[in-house]
Design a protein around this motif. Structure first.
Motif, PDB file in Angstrom:
ATOM      1  N   LEU A   2       1.002  -1.429   0.074  1.00  0.00           N
ATOM      2  CA  LEU A   2      -0.058   0.109  -0.031  1.00  0.00           C
ATOM      3  C   LEU A   2       0.884   1.271  -0.098  1.00  0.00           C
ATOM      4  CD1 LEU A   2      -2.961  -1.091   2.576  1.00  0.00           C
ATOM      5  CD2 LEU A   2      -2.929  -0.643  -0.117  1.00  0.00           C
ATOM      6  N   LEU A  54       2.288   1.748  -3.377  1.00  0.00           N
ATOM      7  CA  LEU A  54       1.050   2.014  -4.526  1.00  0.00           C
ATOM      8  C   LEU A  54       0.673   3.629  -4.357  1.00  0.00           C
ATOM      9  CD1 LEU A  54      -1.221  -0.991  -4.536  1.00  0.00           C
ATOM     10  CD2 LEU A  54       0.369  -0.267  -6.556  1.00  0.00           C
ATOM     11  N   ILE A  55       0.599   4.121  -3.022  1.00  0.00           N
ATOM     12  CA  ILE A  55       0.225   5.336  -2.624  1.00  0.00           C
ATOM     13  C   ILE A  55       1.224   6.314  -2.973  1.00  0.00           C
ATOM     14  CG2 ILE A  55      -0.401   6.992  -0.785  1.00  0.00           C
ATOM     15  CD1 ILE A  55      -1.928   4.714   0.364  1.00  0.00           C
ATOM     16  N   LEU A 100      -4.692  -0.472  -7.262  1.00  0.00           N
ATOM     17  CA  LEU A 100      -5.668  -0.148  -6.044  1.00  0.00           C
ATOM     18  C   LEU A 100      -7.299  -0.311  -6.434  1.00  0.00           C
ATOM     19  CD1 LEU A 100      -3.855   2.950  -4.657  1.00  0.00           C
ATOM     20  CD2 LEU A 100      -4.267   0.830  -3.627  1.00  0.00           C
ATOM     21  N   ASN A 130      -9.865  -5.530   2.162  1.00  0.00           N
ATOM     22  CA  ASN A 130      -9.040  -4.342   1.302  1.00  0.00           C
ATOM     23  C   ASN A 130      -9.366  -3.047   1.055  1.00  0.00           C
ATOM     24  OD1 ASN A 130      -7.292  -6.471   0.496  1.00  0.00           O
ATOM     25  ND2 ASN A 130      -7.797  -6.727  -1.331  1.00  0.00           N
ATOM     26  N   ILE A 174      -7.046  -0.315   2.324  1.00  0.00           N
ATOM     27  CA  ILE A 174      -6.767   0.869   1.569  1.00  0.00           C
ATOM     28  C   ILE A 174      -6.910   2.243   1.707  1.00  0.00           C
ATOM     29  CG2 ILE A 174      -6.886   1.941  -0.838  1.00  0.00           C
ATOM     30  CD1 ILE A 174      -7.415  -1.042  -1.763  1.00  0.00           C
ATOM     31  N   ALA A 204      -5.115   6.239   0.979  1.00  0.00           N
ATOM     32  CA  ALA A 204      -5.021   6.308  -0.570  1.00  0.00           C
ATOM     33  C   ALA A 204      -6.245   7.104  -0.932  1.00  0.00           C
ATOM     34  CB  ALA A 204      -5.318   5.055  -0.859  1.00  0.00           C
ATOM     35  N   ALA A 246     -11.962   3.513  -8.760  1.00  0.00           N
ATOM     36  CA  ALA A 246     -11.125   3.111  -7.394  1.00  0.00           C
ATOM     37  C   ALA A 246     -12.066   3.724  -6.203  1.00  0.00           C
ATOM     38  CB  ALA A 246      -9.708   3.464  -7.139  1.00  0.00           C
TER      39      ALA A 246
END
Length: 337
Positions: A57, A60-61, A79, A89, A93, A98, A120
């Motif tokens: 995470l 990705l962020i 994501l 999830n 997230i 995020a 998302a």
């Protein structure tokens, strides 16, 4: 005034009859189905089986804030897919932070990146715990922007995300005041069949409040609703009739229905519609007639009484009662004239 008061009493206003609940006719608008990922793709299979980690995470962020559009696109897509299938999830997230970066990329000029961001957020909004965070981070304004100027996929998924946020009662007013009603009406008018259904579902939820009903009528929604009800092959008859039922609660809605020649269409539904469509038509006509002797006379001239009598002899108990109330309204007006 005495005539109006009597018509309202007959229509049930004075004894507090609850409005019919047609929510079962609408989809939950709860899936990411933009279509570019097949159910069997390697990426989807891998992400379905992924155990989400703090390290993943964080990466990705961080990539959502990257100067590289490729990195931002890949992170948003991952994501989006991680949030698609797992409630756990969605929670993780959001907790990782995020939501803010995803909302930021919704305004990105790159269409695919915007779609990933919108979708998302849609997937995260399926978790009730996340709704307040999405609103607090400016999600409503961002989604309205996508709804107004995004791709067809972004518009459809933004409509679904706004619907999800509108399931929190106080958000309905915020969404309406953020300018969502007009682009939703545009999607209803000009979108794909899926887009029309998503828009109708969102509008049905939002128009439980008076000010959103007025906004929808002022945005010109009634023309499209009447056209959908008149076209039995549109796939939109039920949804249109149920939204009309909400809108005729306000004076502007009743006026718009008459001006768009909606009364003959509703009477036609009494004769040719399904059970649910006939029930919706009866409810809408009763609301229109209770306020106006002229409208009552118009409904009677269109030939509503014979199908109403037939319906009152064959429908369920509640539906029969509604039909009988409307028959009395029409006959009373005829006697007064």
């Amino acid at each position: 005034m005495e005539g109006i008061r009597r018509r309202r009493e007959l229509a049930g206003e004075k004894y507090g009859e609850a409005a019919a609940d047609y929510s079962g006719a609408f989809s939950d608008c709860n899936s990411d189905h933009s279509g570019e990922f097949t159910a069997e793709s390697n990426l989807v299979r891998r992400l379905r089986l992924s155990t989400i980690s703090d390290e993943l995470l964080c990466r990705l962020i961080s990539n959502l804030r990257s100067e590289s559009s490729d990195a931002r696109r890949a992170a948003a897509m991952e994501l989006r897919l991680l949030a698609k299938h797992s409630m756990e999830n969605r929670v993780e997230i959001a907790k990782a932070g995020a939501i803010g970066p995803l909302i930021s990329i919704i305004s990105d000029p790159e269409q695919q990146l915007q779609e990933h961001g919108v979708t998302a957020i849609l997937n995260l909004s399926l978790c009730d715990e996340n709704k307040d965070s999405i609103v607090a981070a400016g999600g409503i304004k961002a989604l309205v922007t996508a709804l107004s100027s995004g791709t067809s996929t972004a518009k459809e998924n933004a409509a679904c995300a706004l619907l999800r946020l509108a399931q929190v009662e106080e958000n309905k007013i915020l969404i309406g005041r953020s300018g969502a009603i007009s682009p939703l009406v545009s999607l209803l008018e000009r979108g794909s069949l899926r887009g029309k259904k998503d828009a109708a579902t969102a509008l049905y939820t939002l128009c439980s409040t008076k000010e959103n009903k007025v906004r929808a009528v002022e945005a010109g929604i009634m023309k499209s609703l009447v056209e959908f009800m008149a076209d039995l092959e549109s796939g939109m008859v039920d949804k249109a009739a149920y939204v009309v039922n909400l809108l005729v609660d306000v004076a502007k809605g009743r006026t718009a229905l008459v001006e768009e020649d909606g009364i003959p269409v509703l009477v036609e539904l009494l004769e040719t519609g399904s059970q649910r469509q006939m029930e919706a038509a009866i409810s809408a006509l009763a609301r229109v007639c209770e306020q106006s002797a002229a409208h009552c006379a118009m409904v009677a001239r269109e030939g509503a009484i014979p199908p109403l009598v037939a319906f009152s002899q064959s429908g369920g108990l509640r539906s029969k009662q509604k039909a009988e109330v409307l028959i009395r309204l029409l006959r009373q007006t005829r006697e007064e004239n």
